[in-house]
Every structure is written in C-alpha cells, then in structure tokens.
Design a protein around this motif. Structure first.
Motif, PDB file in Angstrom:
ATOM      1  N   HIS A  30     -17.225   1.968   3.544  1.00 41.64           N
ATOM      2  CA  HIS A  30     -17.172   2.999   4.591  1.00 41.64           C
ATOM      3  C   HIS A  30     -18.122   4.151   4.230  1.00 41.64           C
ATOM      4  N   SER A  89      -4.407  13.088   4.058  1.00 40.59           N
ATOM      5  CA  SER A  89      -5.331  13.091   5.214  1.00 40.59           C
ATOM      6  C   SER A  89      -6.040  14.433   5.299  1.00 40.59           C
ATOM      7  N   ARG A 142     -16.561   1.153  11.788  1.00 45.14           N
ATOM      8  CA  ARG A 142     -15.455   1.637  12.630  1.00 45.14           C
ATOM      9  C   ARG A 142     -15.287   0.758  13.861  1.00 45.14           C
TER      10      ARG A 142
HETATM   11  P1  GDP Z   1     -11.286   8.883   6.884  1.00 42.76           P
HETATM   12  O1  GDP Z   1     -11.029   9.725   5.669  1.00 42.76           O
HETATM   13  O2  GDP Z   1     -12.614   8.222   6.858  1.00 42.76           O
HETATM   14  O3  GDP Z   1     -10.183   7.884   7.115  1.00 42.76           O
HETATM   15  O4  GDP Z   1     -11.317   9.830   8.171  1.00 42.76           O
HETATM   16  P2  GDP Z   1     -10.928  11.378   8.361  1.00 42.76           P
HETATM   17  O5  GDP Z   1     -11.137  12.119   7.099  1.00 42.76           O
HETATM   18  O6  GDP Z   1     -11.672  11.856   9.544  1.00 42.76           O
HETATM   19  O7  GDP Z   1      -9.400  11.376   8.794  1.00 42.76           O
HETATM   20  C1  GDP Z   1      -8.332  11.057   7.973  1.00 42.76           C
HETATM   21  C2  GDP Z   1      -7.078  11.004   8.795  1.00 42.76           C
HETATM   22  O8  GDP Z   1      -6.657  12.330   9.145  1.00 42.76           O
HETATM   23  C3  GDP Z   1      -7.194  10.254  10.123  1.00 42.76           C
HETATM   24  O9  GDP Z   1      -6.120   9.326  10.196  1.00 42.76           O
HETATM   25  C4  GDP Z   1      -7.050  11.336  11.180  1.00 42.76           C
HETATM   26  O10 GDP Z   1      -6.452  10.848  12.345  1.00 42.76           O
HETATM   27  C5  GDP Z   1      -6.174  12.331  10.471  1.00 42.76           C
HETATM   28  N1  GDP Z   1      -6.224  13.698  11.011  1.00 42.76           N
HETATM   29  C6  GDP Z   1      -7.260  14.368  11.559  1.00 42.76           C
HETATM   30  N2  GDP Z   1      -6.886  15.589  11.983  1.00 42.76           N
HETATM   31  C7  GDP Z   1      -5.557  15.707  11.702  1.00 42.76           C
HETATM   32  C8  GDP Z   1      -4.570  16.711  11.922  1.00 42.76           C
HETATM   33  O11 GDP Z   1      -4.812  17.778  12.479  1.00 42.76           O
HETATM   34  N3  GDP Z   1      -3.300  16.449  11.494  1.00 42.76           N
HETATM   35  C9  GDP Z   1      -2.975  15.290  10.876  1.00 42.76           C
HETATM   36  N4  GDP Z   1      -1.737  15.083  10.486  1.00 42.76           N
HETATM   37  N5  GDP Z   1      -3.873  14.314  10.652  1.00 42.76           N
HETATM   38  C10 GDP Z   1      -5.149  14.520  11.062  1.00 42.76           C
END
Ligand code: GDP
Ligand code: FE
Ligand code: FE
Ligand code: FE
Length: 195
Positions: A30, A89, A142
């Motif tokens: 990724h 997250s 993705r």
């Molecule tokens: P990844 O690290 O490549 O999987 O992607 P991201 O860093 O963009 O997101 C990680 C996770 O955080 C994803 O499942 C999003 O849906 C989640 N996420 C994004 N914004 C929020 C938020 O405001 N609250 C919560 N609880 N989760 C979030």
C-alpha cells in the motif's frame, strides 16, 4: 525504490528497509502504491515529485505500532491527552510523526505535517497534504465503491478530490455509527460542502 533527495541522515535504502520491517507485506505494498500515486499527483499539481514520493511512502510508517507503545508516547511526549480517547486509526497520523522522527530521522516540517493530516485532513491543507491525503485514498491497490469516481475527480481537481473523500469517509463512519474525530468534521465544513 529510491529517493534522490535527502530528508534524513539515513540513506534511501535504510529508510526502505526500516519501513518494510515495521509493517506487514500488504501494508508495505500500500505504501509503495501511495508513493507512486503521490508522485503522479505532484507532477499534475506542480509539486516536488521526489518529496511527494517520500511522504507517500512513509505516511503509514507507524500504522502497526502497538497500542501500548502509542499510549506510552502520548502520555510522556507532550501530546494532547485527549488522544488517549482515540485509537490507532487516528494515532498513526498525528502521533505517527513521533516514530517517523525517532526511527526514520525525518524532520522536514512539510512532510511531517502531511503525515499528521493524512487520515483526518484539516481546515488548512498544503499542496503536499492534499497529495498524500488523496494518494492514500486512490492508490492502485484501493478498491471500494466509488474509487474510480474518486480517481477521476482527483486527477481533474485535487481540491474536489479532498471534498469527495471527506464526504464519503464521513458517510461511511456514520453508517457504522463510529465516533468522528472533530478535525475530520471541521475539514469537511471547509472542503466538502458545495457552494
Ligand atoms: P490507511 O491508514 O491507509 O488505512 O488510511 P487512513 O489513514 O486514511 O484511515 C485509517 C482509518 O481511519 C480508516 O478506516 C478511516 O475510515 C478512519 N477514519 C478517518 N477519519 C476518521 C474519524 O474522524 N474518526 C474515526 N473513528 N475514524 C476515522
Ligand atoms: Fe493511514
Ligand atoms: Fe486517508
Ligand atoms: Fe495509508
């Protein structure tokens, strides 16, 4: 994988090897996808392609750090204690920068800010912030309903891509009745709404 410009005392090869050993194979793939997409978005938006490629590559460096280690760092390294009410997250961007500085020796403010904002976005978004935020969402690995539309919109206009992602991520989180990080909502109110 090779980053021409040096943003660290570590070599490009050392950064790649540390990144690889800090995450699963899937997560590493990724990060390669985000790096390539960030480079492409940089070219389209007149931004430094090598810097965008590096920021994209390291954006999830701390995604798989243990919950215990995160809690310890939040408690002892000057972070907002409200972060203890959230989870990985949210932590891997905002607190992830601590591990990137400590292990990868990257201290460039633009790169660290882009990592910090890559999950929640923010009211203020630099070009690099937008590039990493969108590359994370649309990299070739993705697949979710709407990803093709997200790609089309983002390649045409990165600001509209940011709005698309924020609106769709909020829909997804609310559908699951997840807690919303207030900054995500603040960002949506700037980038997501239609005039
Ligand atoms: P990844 O690290 O490549 O999987 O992607 P991201 O860093 O963009 O997101 C990680 C996770 O955080 C994803 O499942 C999003 O849906 C989640 N996420 C994004 N914004 C929020 C938020 O405001 N609250 C919560 N609880 N989760 C979030
Ligand atoms: Fe992430
Ligand atoms: Fe993201
Ligand atoms: Fe990611």
């Amino acid at each position: 994988l090779f980053f021409k410009k040096t943003y660290s005392v570590l070599s490009s090869a050392e950064i790649v090897s540390k990144e690889k050993s800090n995450m699963t194979e899937d997560r590493f793939e990724h990060c390669i996808g985000v790096s390539k997409t960030a480079k492409k978005l940089a070219e389209l938006n007149q931004y430094d392609e090598d810097k965008a490629a590096l920021a994209g590559f390291i954006h999830d460096y701390a995604k798989q750090v243990s919950v215990e280690e995160y809690r310890e760092v939040i408690k002892t390294k000057g972070f907002d204690q409200d972060l203890l009410n959230w989870n990985r997250s949210i932590w891997h961007g905002i607190v992830g920068t601590y591990f990137i500085q400590r292990d990868l020796k990257i201290n460039d403010t633009e790169i660290l800010t882009a990592v910090r904002r890559h999950t929640t976005a923010d009211v203020e978004m630099t070009t690099l912030d937008k590039i990493v935020f969108m590359a994370d969402y649309i990299e070739p690995g993705r697949s979710f309903p709407g990803v093709e539309e997200a790609r089309k919109i983002t390649y045409a206009n990165i600001d509209r891509g940011v709005g698309y992602q924020l609106a769709h991520t909020l829909e997804f989180l609310i559908e699951k009745r997840n807690k919303i990080y207030p900054r995500t909502l603040d960002a949506y109110n700037v980038w997501g709404i239609k005039e």
